[in-house]
Design an enzyme around this catalytic site. Sequence first.
Site, mmCIF file in Angstrom:
data_model
loop_
_atom_site.group_PDB
_atom_site.id
_atom_site.type_symbol
_atom_site.label_atom_id
_atom_site.label_comp_id
_atom_site.label_asym_id
_atom_site.label_seq_id
_atom_site.Cartn_x
_atom_site.Cartn_y
_atom_site.Cartn_z
ATOM 1 N N LYS A 291 0.860 -1.189 0.000
ATOM 2 C CA LYS A 291 0.000 0.000 0.000
ATOM 3 C C LYS A 291 0.897 1.241 0.000
ATOM 4 O O LYS A 291 1.864 1.309 0.750
ATOM 5 C CB LYS A 291 -0.900 -0.040 1.234
ATOM 6 C CG LYS A 291 -2.149 0.776 1.094
ATOM 7 C CD LYS A 291 -3.240 0.306 2.040
ATOM 8 C CE LYS A 291 -4.400 1.305 2.002
ATOM 9 N NZ LYS A 291 -5.599 0.798 2.643
ATOM 10 N N GLU A 374 -20.598 -5.123 8.025
ATOM 11 C CA GLU A 374 -21.589 -4.361 8.784
ATOM 12 C C GLU A 374 -22.739 -5.247 9.259
ATOM 13 O O GLU A 374 -23.258 -5.064 10.366
ATOM 14 C CB GLU A 374 -22.124 -3.204 7.933
ATOM 15 C CG GLU A 374 -21.137 -2.053 7.732
ATOM 16 C CD GLU A 374 -20.064 -2.309 6.666
ATOM 17 O OE1 GLU A 374 -20.161 -3.335 5.962
ATOM 18 O OE2 GLU A 374 -19.141 -1.482 6.525
ATOM 19 N N ARG A 402 -26.123 -1.350 4.840
ATOM 20 C CA ARG A 402 -25.892 -2.780 4.646
ATOM 21 C C ARG A 402 -26.624 -3.648 5.670
ATOM 22 O O ARG A 402 -26.832 -4.835 5.436
ATOM 23 C CB ARG A 402 -24.391 -3.073 4.808
ATOM 24 C CG ARG A 402 -23.532 -2.776 3.618
ATOM 25 C CD ARG A 402 -23.617 -3.920 2.632
ATOM 26 N NE ARG A 402 -23.111 -3.535 1.335
ATOM 27 C CZ ARG A 402 -21.849 -3.699 0.955
ATOM 28 N NH1 ARG A 402 -20.985 -4.241 1.762
ATOM 29 N NH2 ARG A 402 -21.482 -3.331 -0.256
HETATM 30 C C1 LIG Z 1 -19.434 -1.402 3.033
HETATM 31 C C2 LIG Z 1 -18.216 -0.549 3.306
HETATM 32 N N1 LIG Z 1 -17.724 -0.450 4.546
HETATM 33 C C3 LIG Z 1 -16.636 0.309 4.797
HETATM 34 C C4 LIG Z 1 -16.020 0.996 3.780
HETATM 35 C C5 LIG Z 1 -14.850 1.936 4.083
HETATM 36 N N2 LIG Z 1 -13.619 1.477 3.423
HETATM 37 C C6 LIG Z 1 -13.179 2.015 2.269
HETATM 38 S S1 LIG Z 1 -11.799 1.305 1.714
HETATM 39 C C7 LIG Z 1 -11.713 0.294 3.038
HETATM 40 C C8 LIG Z 1 -10.587 -0.682 3.170
HETATM 41 C C9 LIG Z 1 -10.453 -1.510 1.946
HETATM 42 O O1 LIG Z 1 -9.391 -2.393 2.103
HETATM 43 P P1 LIG Z 1 -9.001 -3.362 0.917
HETATM 44 O O2 LIG Z 1 -10.222 -3.940 0.300
HETATM 45 O O3 LIG Z 1 -8.000 -4.320 1.429
HETATM 46 O O4 LIG Z 1 -8.365 -2.385 -0.153
HETATM 47 P P2 LIG Z 1 -7.013 -1.526 -0.026
HETATM 48 O O5 LIG Z 1 -7.425 -0.155 0.394
HETATM 49 O O6 LIG Z 1 -6.126 -2.186 0.971
HETATM 50 O O7 LIG Z 1 -6.448 -1.531 -1.393
HETATM 51 C C10 LIG Z 1 -12.784 0.509 3.901
HETATM 52 C C11 LIG Z 1 -13.017 -0.198 5.177
HETATM 53 C C12 LIG Z 1 -16.581 0.879 2.496
HETATM 54 N N3 LIG Z 1 -16.084 1.537 1.439
HETATM 55 N N4 LIG Z 1 -17.651 0.099 2.281
#
Ligand SMILES: Cc1ncc(C[n+]2csc(CCOP(=O)(O)OP(=O)(O)O)c2C)c(N)n1
Length: 626
Positions: A291, A374, A402
Amino acid sequence: MSVDTQDKHRIIDAVQAPTDLHALDDDELRIVAQELRAQIVESASRTGGHVASSLGAVDIIVALHAELDCPHDKIVYDVGHQAYAHKLLTGRLADFDTLRQEGGVSGFPNPDESPYDVHYSGHASDALSVALGLAKARDLAGGDERIVALIGDASISGGMAFEALNQIGQIRANMVIVLNDNKMSISPVVGGLARHFGEIRSTNEYREGRDFIKAQMANGGNLSRAALAFGHSAKSSAKHFFLPDTTLVYEQLGITCMAPVDGHDIAALRRVLRTALSVDGPALVHVVTRKGKGYEPAERQPELFHGVGPFNVRTGEVAPRSAGYSGVMGKQLVCEARADERIVAITAAMKEGTGLTAFADEFPERFFDVGICEEHALGLAGGLAKGGAKPVVAIYSTFLQRAIDQLIVNVALPRLDVVLCIDRAGIVGGDGVTHQGAYDLVYTRMVPGLRMLAPSDATELVDALHTALALDGPVAIRYPRGGSDVAPAYEPQLWKPGKARCLRVGDDVALLAWGSLVGQALLAAELLAAQGVEARVMDMRWAKPLDEGALCAAADTRLMVTLEEGVLCGGVGEEALAVLARHGLCVPALNLGLPDEPVPHGDPAHILHELGLDAEGIAAAVLARL
Ligand SMILES: Cc1ncc(C[n+]2csc(CCOP(=O)(O)OP(=O)(O)O)c2C)c(N)n1
């Protein structure tokens, strides 16, 4: 990393369409990736944005576009916060400095913005379902487009992604899943699946597989033969060659898994993607990335640079951001938890954003980060409450959408003591349509027995949390993004359910405001007074139960105005009219709130102004009506 975007000879400036990448060799594609990274850092340093995730995914996106023929082929981005390189390669380079600004490039893929954006990304874990739908629609129509879903290791742990995987494996849909594994959600990724990936990464087999691919890459000429051989034998032998089969969750679901590949090695990525695209049936490419890759401050602090405000490119210094209402809620919750050991806190992967870090540090045993789950968060809250704990679920308004079923069935029907702290309620700003907290006033009000508070400032938020924790049964508190982070040092007050407070007397007009719009109502009253109109201002405090006395009293004025930072359709304003009708009262009325259409990204104060929800707009609407 150089971030000189003034370089006159950038390859990306000549890219008219992503298919132009087909003509470039791997060395040129590596330069493209560097240029994209520099552009992302440069633009986002001014606008803010999802820097770390986007930098980590650059090489994957370059490799995908080098192999695919978009927009005929489709890439479905999960969450979509990692898709900046995709935006830059698909016609939005010239406008990229307007990222997340009103009228500018959206921070997430958005089909209204570009034919290369497949769906409204923004909420995690939905890409596999959408991609499967596209794959089956293609099959039904006899098409030949290739469908790829890009999903992160945190998002794949969401329930919706598992439901999709279950079906993808069963019906053996022809599609490719690219799993971007960087060990991070916003914070370090949590859960058993994360441990599973950790085991895969740390096995000798992975190291051997990685070295094998690197060696093949060095040989160049052997690449495609090896890739093909690998592809043909993938179903039967890949897992035995590269991976311990005890860990192959996805293989066991019926999905052909490629060995983990270095997600910053474009040549290796292209090679594995080609193989995956040639598999008959679903294939999963496990890509290991870092990242923030390529920008040292983001690599060092991926959490800070997940969703970051403007920053200094050279030093990586980020302008300090106030924790706002989330911080106030978090501080008060710690105080409450010191006094009541039944209190536990739950987050769905948003510990920082919802202000729970201090709670997690002080009460690690009483803190649960369930990951991007969620639905599970609400089910877990129900179980904890049933067992005698007092759960507080801190969650963004948009993501609570959700879990409405779990809220009703697992929390509300059994009348359990669960407090929902609904953060980011109302207009959220740069994240835009998929993230607006527009619906919670509607979807919580319908839940049987649920009480709902809407504090209007930081002091009120402290009282609201204190009150919610003292009540029996489910209670929700909604508060907007931002706000003052000054937690008042005073003894919190208990509010009487369904009781509003009067902030200004006046008999011409009654301004009845909920939460964030109370301040604007007071300012509007000043503007109206200057025009000779005396406005009563009520801080309604409760969205459920409503203060029927305050509503009926509004019938004595010339105009009742309801003000809510939520959609009007089904909101408190409509309910206020229903209350008056039930009492046989009639008064000219104005319901002001969010429209029945998506609200795009932009500066929240300006958006509220455009929607007529600031003091000026409210006063103008009242005067026009009078
Ligand atoms: C339903 C939902 N819950 C929480 C989020 C907030 N959120 C955005 S990105 C993220 C983390 C995503 O992690 P990952 O899928 O591993 O992708 P990375 O950012 O590491 O590339 C979160 C929790 C969201 N977008 N959607």
